[in-house]
Design a protein around this motif. Structure first.
Motif, short mmCIF file in Angstrom:
data_model
loop_
_atom_site.label_atom_id
_atom_site.label_comp_id
_atom_site.label_asym_id
_atom_site.label_seq_id
_atom_site.Cartn_x
_atom_site.Cartn_y
_atom_site.Cartn_z
N GLY A 22 51.22 32.96 11.90
CA GLY A 22 51.08 33.64 13.17
C GLY A 22 50.40 32.77 14.20
O GLY A 22 49.94 31.67 13.93
N TYR A 23 50.37 33.33 15.41
CA TYR A 23 49.78 32.61 16.53
C TYR A 23 49.29 33.59 17.59
O TYR A 23 49.65 34.78 17.58
CB TYR A 23 50.78 31.63 17.14
N ALA A 24 48.47 33.09 18.48
CA ALA A 24 47.97 33.86 19.62
C ALA A 24 48.30 33.07 20.88
O ALA A 24 48.12 31.85 20.92
CB ALA A 24 46.47 34.06 19.49
N THR A 25 48.79 33.77 21.90
CA THR A 25 49.12 33.12 23.17
C THR A 25 48.59 33.93 24.34
O THR A 25 48.30 35.12 24.20
CB THR A 25 50.65 32.97 23.36
N LYS A 26 48.51 33.27 25.48
CA LYS A 26 48.13 33.95 26.71
C LYS A 26 49.39 34.56 27.30
O LYS A 26 50.09 33.93 28.06
CB LYS A 26 47.50 32.98 27.69
N SER A 27 49.65 35.77 26.92
CA SER A 27 50.84 36.48 27.37
C SER A 27 50.47 37.95 27.49
O SER A 27 49.29 38.29 27.54
CB SER A 27 51.97 36.26 26.36
N ILE A 28 51.44 38.82 27.50
CA ILE A 28 51.16 40.24 27.56
C ILE A 28 50.40 40.63 26.28
O ILE A 28 50.89 40.41 25.18
CB ILE A 28 52.46 41.05 27.69
N PRO A 29 49.18 41.17 26.42
CA PRO A 29 48.36 41.47 25.25
C PRO A 29 49.01 42.47 24.30
O PRO A 29 49.69 43.40 24.71
CB PRO A 29 47.09 42.08 25.85
N GLY A 30 48.77 42.25 23.02
CA GLY A 30 49.27 43.16 22.00
C GLY A 30 49.39 42.49 20.65
O GLY A 30 49.11 41.31 20.50
N LYS A 61 45.11 38.78 24.44
CA LYS A 61 46.15 37.81 24.09
C LYS A 61 47.27 38.53 23.36
O LYS A 61 47.11 39.66 22.91
CB LYS A 61 45.60 36.71 23.17
N ARG A 62 48.37 37.84 23.20
CA ARG A 62 49.47 38.34 22.40
C ARG A 62 49.33 37.72 21.02
O ARG A 62 49.29 36.49 20.88
CB ARG A 62 50.80 37.93 23.03
N PHE A 63 49.26 38.56 20.01
CA PHE A 63 49.13 38.11 18.63
C PHE A 63 50.44 38.41 17.91
O PHE A 63 50.90 39.55 17.91
CB PHE A 63 47.98 38.82 17.92
N VAL A 64 51.03 37.38 17.31
CA VAL A 64 52.28 37.54 16.58
C VAL A 64 52.04 37.13 15.14
O VAL A 64 51.65 35.99 14.86
CB VAL A 64 53.41 36.69 17.21
#
Length: 167
Positions: A22-30, A61-64
């Motif tokens: 997984g990863y975390a990015t500065k995008s739409i949080p969730g 952050k957006r966590f996938v």
């Protein structure tokens, strides 16, 4: 930030190693969980509930989180998917910067999670053997003999929040 964590999926032949990444990015949080089909949403909501009830501050952050299941495992069964709940929570909180551990890449975790925060870990000799074969550190809440060492799950979460571990 990105990372991976090992877990296992129980088949009729015994535990089979799978990779969570997984990863975390500065995008739409969730939070997003991929690779588990219809089970992913339920696990996601449980993780969000456990996090919110403990009033943990998650970065915006957006966590996938992704589960890499090989085709030879067959159809997903809820009895085996439930053992991925604890590793997915661990993975999410790690990416959010909440856990005092530098990396998860060489670790294996397994366990189910209840909405009240109770973790049940099905650690058997075959799971320990899987860690040994793949040179992985086991994350467990109870004393276990493992050739590669054990990371105490209670210590890992102890400074953050109270989770109840059952064997």
């Amino acid at each position: 930030m990105e990372t991976q964590l090992q877990s296992c999926y129980f088949t009729k032949k015994g535990p089979s190693l799978i990779t969570l990444f997984g990863y975390a990015t500065k995008s739409i949080p969730g939070l997003e969980i991929n690779g588990l089909g219809k089970y992913g949403r339920s696990i996601k909501e449980k993780i969000v509930f456990v996090t919110r009830t403990r009033q943990l501050q998650i970065p915006l952050k957006r966590f996938v989180l992704n589960v890499e299941l090989s085709d030879d495992l067959g159809d997903l069964e809820s009895s085996s998917v439930k053992w991925l709940e604890y590793p997915l929570l661990l993975h999410y909180w790690y990416l959010a910067g909440l856990l005092p551990i530098s990396k998860l890449d060489n670790c294996l975790a397994i366990g189910s999670l209840t909405p009240s925060g109770e973790v049940n870990e099905p650690i058997t000799s075959s799971v320990v053997h899987l860690c040994d074969e793949n040179n992985l550190h086991l994350i467990a809440s109870r004393p276990v003999e493992s050739p590669n060492g054990v990371i105490d799950g209670k210590d890992l979460f102890g400074s953050l929040t109270e989770l109840e571990f059952k064997s």
